[in-house]
Design a protein around this motif. Structure first.
Motif, PDB file in Angstrom:
ATOM      1  N   PHE A 167       0.820  -1.214   0.000  1.00 21.50           N
ATOM      2  CA  PHE A 167       0.000   0.000   0.000  1.00 21.50           C
ATOM      3  C   PHE A 167       0.854   1.265   0.000  1.00 21.50           C
ATOM      4  N   ILE A 168       2.013   1.173   0.618  1.00 27.14           N
ATOM      5  CA  ILE A 168       2.786   2.387   0.930  1.00 27.14           C
ATOM      6  C   ILE A 168       3.442   3.012  -0.294  1.00 27.14           C
ATOM      7  N   GLY A 169       3.653   2.205  -1.334  1.00 23.12           N
ATOM      8  CA  GLY A 169       4.149   2.814  -2.566  1.00 23.12           C
ATOM      9  C   GLY A 169       5.582   2.480  -2.909  1.00 23.12           C
ATOM     10  N   PRO A 170       5.978   2.822  -4.157  1.00 25.39           N
ATOM     11  CA  PRO A 170       7.265   2.377  -4.704  1.00 25.39           C
ATOM     12  C   PRO A 170       8.482   2.993  -4.029  1.00 25.39           C
ATOM     13  N   GLU A 171       8.291   4.066  -3.262  1.00 21.88           N
ATOM     14  CA  GLU A 171       9.441   4.661  -2.583  1.00 21.88           C
ATOM     15  C   GLU A 171       9.904   3.807  -1.401  1.00 21.88           C
ATOM     16  N   TYR A 172       9.087   2.799  -1.028  1.00 19.06           N
ATOM     17  CA  TYR A 172       9.464   1.883   0.065  1.00 19.06           C
ATOM     18  C   TYR A 172       9.646   0.453  -0.445  1.00 19.06           C
ATOM     19  N   LEU A 173       8.716   0.037  -1.338  1.00 25.53           N
ATOM     20  CA  LEU A 173       8.811  -1.279  -1.967  1.00 25.53           C
ATOM     21  C   LEU A 173       8.596  -1.019  -3.450  1.00 25.53           C
ATOM     22  N   TYR A 174       9.677  -1.117  -4.201  1.00 28.50           N
ATOM     23  CA  TYR A 174       9.683  -0.566  -5.551  1.00 28.50           C
ATOM     24  C   TYR A 174       8.829  -1.348  -6.541  1.00 28.50           C
ATOM     25  N   ASP A 175       8.954  -2.676  -6.485  1.00 22.90           N
ATOM     26  CA  ASP A 175       8.327  -3.471  -7.547  1.00 22.90           C
ATOM     27  C   ASP A 175       7.793  -4.783  -6.979  1.00 22.90           C
ATOM     28  N   ALA A 176       7.337  -5.655  -7.864  1.00 27.93           N
ATOM     29  CA  ALA A 176       6.718  -6.914  -7.435  1.00 27.93           C
ATOM     30  C   ALA A 176       7.700  -7.792  -6.658  1.00 27.93           C
ATOM     31  N   THR A 177       8.969  -7.756  -7.038  1.00 29.36           N
ATOM     32  CA  THR A 177       9.960  -8.562  -6.323  1.00 29.36           C
ATOM     33  C   THR A 177      10.054  -8.126  -4.863  1.00 29.36           C
ATOM     34  N   GLN A 178      10.114  -6.808  -4.647  1.00 32.46           N
ATOM     35  CA  GLN A 178      10.236  -6.288  -3.276  1.00 32.46           C
ATOM     36  C   GLN A 178       8.945  -6.481  -2.481  1.00 32.46           C
ATOM     37  N   ILE A 179       7.792  -6.286  -3.139  1.00 31.01           N
ATOM     38  CA  ILE A 179       6.504  -6.461  -2.447  1.00 31.01           C
ATOM     39  C   ILE A 179       6.331  -7.928  -2.042  1.00 31.01           C
ATOM     40  N   THR A 180       6.663  -8.831  -2.942  1.00 28.73           N
ATOM     41  CA  THR A 180       6.550 -10.263  -2.648  1.00 28.73           C
ATOM     42  C   THR A 180       7.441 -10.643  -1.474  1.00 28.73           C
ATOM     43  N   ARG A 181       8.673 -10.203  -1.538  1.00 31.95           N
ATOM     44  CA  ARG A 181       9.613 -10.493  -0.467  1.00 31.95           C
ATOM     45  C   ARG A 181       9.093  -9.957   0.873  1.00 31.95           C
ATOM     46  N   ALA A 182       8.637  -8.708   0.870  1.00 32.53           N
ATOM     47  CA  ALA A 182       8.167  -8.082   2.117  1.00 32.53           C
ATOM     48  C   ALA A 182       6.935  -8.806   2.664  1.00 32.53           C
ATOM     49  N   GLY A 183       6.051  -9.254   1.784  1.00 33.52           N
ATOM     50  CA  GLY A 183       4.867  -9.984   2.242  1.00 33.52           C
ATOM     51  C   GLY A 183       5.263 -11.269   2.960  1.00 33.52           C
ATOM     52  N   LEU A 184       6.214 -11.987   2.386  1.00 34.17           N
ATOM     53  CA  LEU A 184       6.673 -13.238   3.003  1.00 34.17           C
ATOM     54  C   LEU A 184       7.414 -12.965   4.306  1.00 34.17           C
ATOM     55  N   GLU A 185       8.226 -11.906   4.327  1.00 37.03           N
ATOM     56  CA  GLU A 185       8.956 -11.543   5.546  1.00 37.03           C
ATOM     57  C   GLU A 185       7.995 -11.180   6.675  1.00 37.03           C
ATOM     58  N   ASP A 186       7.041 -10.303   6.365  1.00 36.95           N
ATOM     59  CA  ASP A 186       6.138  -9.806   7.414  1.00 36.95           C
ATOM     60  C   ASP A 186       5.308 -10.947   7.986  1.00 36.95           C
ATOM     61  N   HIS A 187       4.811 -11.820   7.110  1.00 39.29           N
ATOM     62  CA  HIS A 187       4.015 -12.950   7.581  1.00 39.29           C
ATOM     63  C   HIS A 187       4.851 -13.845   8.497  1.00 39.29           C
ATOM     64  N   PHE A 188       6.055 -14.147   8.087  1.00 40.43           N
ATOM     65  CA  PHE A 188       6.932 -14.987   8.916  1.00 40.43           C
ATOM     66  C   PHE A 188       7.217 -14.313  10.264  1.00 40.43           C
ATOM     67  N   MET A 189       7.515 -13.026  10.215  1.00 43.58           N
ATOM     68  CA  MET A 189       7.870 -12.321  11.456  1.00 43.58           C
ATOM     69  C   MET A 189       6.684 -12.259  12.418  1.00 43.58           C
ATOM     70  N   GLY A 190       5.485 -12.043  11.884  1.00 47.09           N
ATOM     71  CA  GLY A 190       4.296 -12.015  12.739  1.00 47.09           C
ATOM     72  C   GLY A 190       4.103 -13.360  13.421  1.00 47.09           C
ATOM     73  N   LYS A 191       4.256 -14.419  12.649  1.00 47.52           N
ATOM     74  CA  LYS A 191       4.076 -15.763  13.206  1.00 47.52           C
ATOM     75  C   LYS A 191       5.152 -16.066  14.248  1.00 47.52           C
ATOM     76  N   LEU A 192       6.401 -15.732  13.926  1.00 48.78           N
ATOM     77  CA  LEU A 192       7.490 -16.041  14.861  1.00 48.78           C
ATOM     78  C   LEU A 192       7.335 -15.234  16.158  1.00 48.78           C
ATOM     79  N   THR A 193       6.783 -14.026  16.024  1.00 48.51           N
ATOM     80  CA  THR A 193       6.574 -13.197  17.215  1.00 48.51           C
ATOM     81  C   THR A 193       5.424 -13.745  18.065  1.00 48.51           C
ATOM     82  N   GLY A 194       4.405 -14.301  17.368  1.00 45.78           N
ATOM     83  CA  GLY A 194       3.340 -14.917  18.145  1.00 45.78           C
ATOM     84  C   GLY A 194       1.981 -14.284  18.025  1.00 45.78           C
ATOM     85  N   VAL A 195       1.561 -13.946  16.790  1.00 50.49           N
ATOM     86  CA  VAL A 195       0.204 -13.441  16.575  1.00 50.49           C
ATOM     87  C   VAL A 195      -0.409 -14.145  15.363  1.00 50.49           C
TER      88      VAL A 195
END
Lengths: 269, 455
Positions: free
Chosen positions: B329-357
């Motif tokens: 949602f935040i835009g290309p100045e933070y996640l430029y393209d599909a490669t970065q958005i895909t990576r960030a989606g997988l990272e955030d999901h993993f981090m949320g799970k590892l943290t415990g939510v």
């Protein structure tokens, strides 16, 4: 020789026309008339039906066509006639071009030195309200809606006895640039009319962001926004202009904006 | 502190843990914008080699924002289970990665260890992982929560029904809500982003959605995603609210840009526990997303992944029913393209799970990012394989109010049928009862909003 392709005639109506766009895609709905009424209540893509769990072909292709149009809309320019009509001179932020605008929002929040000098030379100081216009992510939003909403705001304020500063246009602007603007102007309220990033089918939505005495360190929490100002399924600019005027009056009365204004107003209620 | 390695004969040295974390991060336009990214691909890999050998205790002792200055750091550090931490503090980040992935490390073991982790450790191990590591690792971790139904169970995939309307028309929102329900969307929450953030409007939308839930006896919960102070006021005035929502960021200063503090969130949580109409015990809903701290100039020269990990640490304090990243949602100045958005989606999901939510994802993009709907469909398949708890459901993936595109009502239905996933059990039973679903598949009546005009 009788070739099959001589008989092929594909001559389509424009699928983006309203009646084509709103065609019901559900096969054998429970209540066809009721479904029509539901679809008429929103601009959302409902009543589209399905092919298995996937969308039907025409709604899928229409979606992709709208995305294509939005992509093409990002790189427009605000028309000189629009600026001339509203009496706006043009200044720039520290951004050099459209790509840098997308990648460096920090530069879009800062005026370049030329801009600061121009504003200082041409604008009256310390009006109650300063209005600026920025291109943001949709020139089409400014071209279509700024000529409509701007006079409503200006006249509404003047008839309420509120003084309005010298307006101008900022190219490659982000919302936060109002902090820099007010460092020169010293207004009580700064309003920036800014093109929003194009949605699908709505490439011309304008937003008005407002801040009470914006300055260094002020953030989104200190601001209010009126968004989706457009004739295409949002708040029309005339109505939005009146709403912005009322919001400005509240800010002046409570000497606050954003969360601060909300807290003060809930205290008053 | 000496943090260095040779790589292909060249020496790379990092001054601080914060710099090491930033340079080890996968390429993101936001980190470049902040001027903290690795300058070469080799430097990035050198940083990862050093990070892999860093003991967890060093990360605990070097939060990216000082304890004294920042209440998010204090929330995370004070919540650490010291018994668990003592057991793992000598592990290196590389060892933590292998432990999470190991055949004999169970879900229960990971859940226990997560109480001994801080956000910097969660971020660090994420940086060492490949995309498939993140998918496989996350698939091992489930956290369940309950409001009126149960989210987070293995084998389920829920959907937030997001029936937004550009002017908050009650009729328009109800029509879209019906469309989504007819596809089986709405088990995670019926959640509306309001155009008008006023208390009266929020109450109006809560009343309408609650009325539909009651009329159709739907085992789910409603939510209007206004500012938390607006929702608190609505709740005090008696609005029927299922979940209380707020967007969060990874530092005190960034949260201030959202107009929230830990004290305010504590108060909201107490109020939600007392007054929300859902059964509980979980009442809170949070959204996150890489880049929010930087956009508020409140990132303290830390990378956006580490700032994101800190949000999950803060969210955990409130035992949320669900948390999701709004990844593109935040835009290309933070996640430029599909490669970065895909990576960030997988990272955030993993981090949320590892943290415990319980963790979902708003897999999305804006029209000025270099991404398309196909990229978001790809990401949804990857996340569903990773055990993502829910996605957004929006008509044809086109949000009529927020001007962005995400996953559609069709997409969740498709992913369920493709991967053998089910709606939340209470909701699936309801779908079966009213005749829209059978044996985990949509029936002929499904996908027709007018079905809901019967009552």
């Amino acid at each position: 020789m009788d070739r099959a392709d001589d008989k092929v005639i594909i001559d389509l109506p424009d699928p983006t026309l309203p009646e084509e766009r709103r065609a019901i895609g559900v096969k054998n709905p429970h209540d066809l008339e009721g479904l029509r009424n539901l679809c008429a209540a929103t601009t959302a893509r409902i009543g589209v039906g399905r092919a298995g769990p996937r969308p039907r072909t025409r709604s899928l292709l229409l979606f992709h066509a709208d995305h294509a149009a939005a992509q093409d809309a990002i790189y427009g320019e605000v028309a000189e006639e629009v600026k001339a009509k509203l009496g706006l001179f043009t200044v720039k932020t520290q951004v050099a071009d459209r790509d840098e605008y997308l990648l460096r929002p920090d530069l879009g929040r800062r005026l370049c030195d030329d801009a600061k000098a121009t504003i200082a030379a041409r604008c009256i100081r310390q009006p109650q309200v300063q209005i600026v216009v920025g291109d943001g992510l949709s020139a089409a939003a400014v071209n279509t809606n700024a000529p409509e909403i701007y006079p409503i705001i200006e006249q509404g304020l003047k008839s309420a006895g509120v003084s309005v500063g010298t307006p101008f246009f900022i190219q490659f602007a982000r919302v936060g640039v109002i902090n820099d603007v007010n460092a020169i102007i010293g207004a009580d309220v700064v309003v920036i009319l800014l093109g929003e990033r194009p949605g699908l089918g709505v490439a011309d939505a304008l937003s008005a962001y407002l801040g009470y005495r914006p300055g260094p360190g002020k953030t989104d929490a200190d601001r209010d926004v009126v968004c989706m100002i457009t004739y295409h399924g949002g708040m029309n600019p005339l109505e939005a202009g009146a709403y912005v005027v009322e919001l400005i009056k509240k800010m002046l009365r409570h000497e606050s904006s954003g969360i601060g204004l909300k807290i003060k107003m809930s205290g008053v209620e | 502190m000496l943090l260095r390695t040779r790589l292909y004969g060249k020496m790379y040295e990092f001054r601080t843990i914060k710099e090491l974390l930033a340079k080890a991060n996968e390429e993101k336009s936001g980190d470049r914008q902040a001027g903290i990214a690795a300058t070469t691909a080799a430097e990035r890999m050198a940083a990862r080699h050093v990070l892999a050998e860093t003991p967890l205790a060093v990360l605990r002792q070097n939060p990216v924002v000082p304890y004294e200055e920042d209440e998010v750091t204090r929330v995370i550090q004070d919540a650490v289970d010291e018994v668990v931490y003592d057991e793992i503090k000598g592990w290196t980040v590389g060892e933590l990665r292998e432990w999470v992935l190991a055949d004999n490390t169970t879900t229960a073991m990971i859940r226990r260890v997560s109480d001994g982790l801080t956000a910097e450790m969660v971020a660090a191990v994420t940086k060492l992982m490949s995309n498939l590591d993140l998918i496989y690792g996350a698939s091992k971790i489930r956290f369940t929560a309950h409001a009126n139904n149960t989210i987070g169970l293995q084998g389920t995939l829920a959907s937030r029904n997001q029936p937004n309307h550009p002017t908050d028309s009650v009729d328009g929102i109800r029509a879209t809500l019906y469309e989504g329900l007819s596809f089986g969307s709405g088990d995670s929450v019926i959640g509306i982003n309001p155009m008008d953030d006023s208390v009266d409007n929020v109450m109006r939308l809560l009343d309408m959605t609650y009325e539909v839930i009651q009329r159709w006896r739907i085992p789910t919960q409603n939510c209007v995603l206004a500012h938390v102070t607006t929702q608190m006021e609505a709740l005090k005035r008696g609005a029927p609210m299922g979940l209380m929502f707020q967007s969060l960021a990874g530092s005190q200063k960034a949260n201030e840009a959202f107009g929230v503090t830990v004290g305010m969130l504590d108060e909201a949580y107490t109020l939600a526990q007392k007054h929300c109409v859902s059964e509980g015990p979980n009442f809170m809903y949070f959204e996150t997303g890489q880049g929010t701290a930087l956009s508020a100039d409140a990132h303290y020269d830390a990378d956006q992944l580490t700032m994101e990990a800190r949000i999950y640490g803060l969210a955990k304090r409130y035992r949320p029913f669900q948390v999701n990243t709004v990844v593109g949602f935040i835009g290309p100045e933070y996640l430029y393209d599909a490669t970065q958005i895909t990576r960030a989606g997988l990272e955030d999901h993993f981090m949320g799970k590892l943290t415990g939510v319980p963790m979902g994802c708003d897999a999305c993009y804006t029209n000025h990012a270099r991404a398309t709907q196909n990229d978001i469909e790809n990401l949804a398949v990857l996340l569903a394989a990773a055990g993502c708890d829910y996605f957004m459901g929006v008509p044809m993936g086109d949000d009529a109010m927020l001007s962005y595109q995400c996953t559609s009502y069709h997409d969740t239905a498709t992913l369920r049928q493709l991967l053998g996933l089910r709606p939340l059990p209470e909701f699936e039973a309801w779908m079966e009862e009213i005749g829209l679903m059978r044996d985990g598949r949509l029936t002929d009546k499904a996908g027709d909003a007018s079905f809901f005009l019967q009552r």
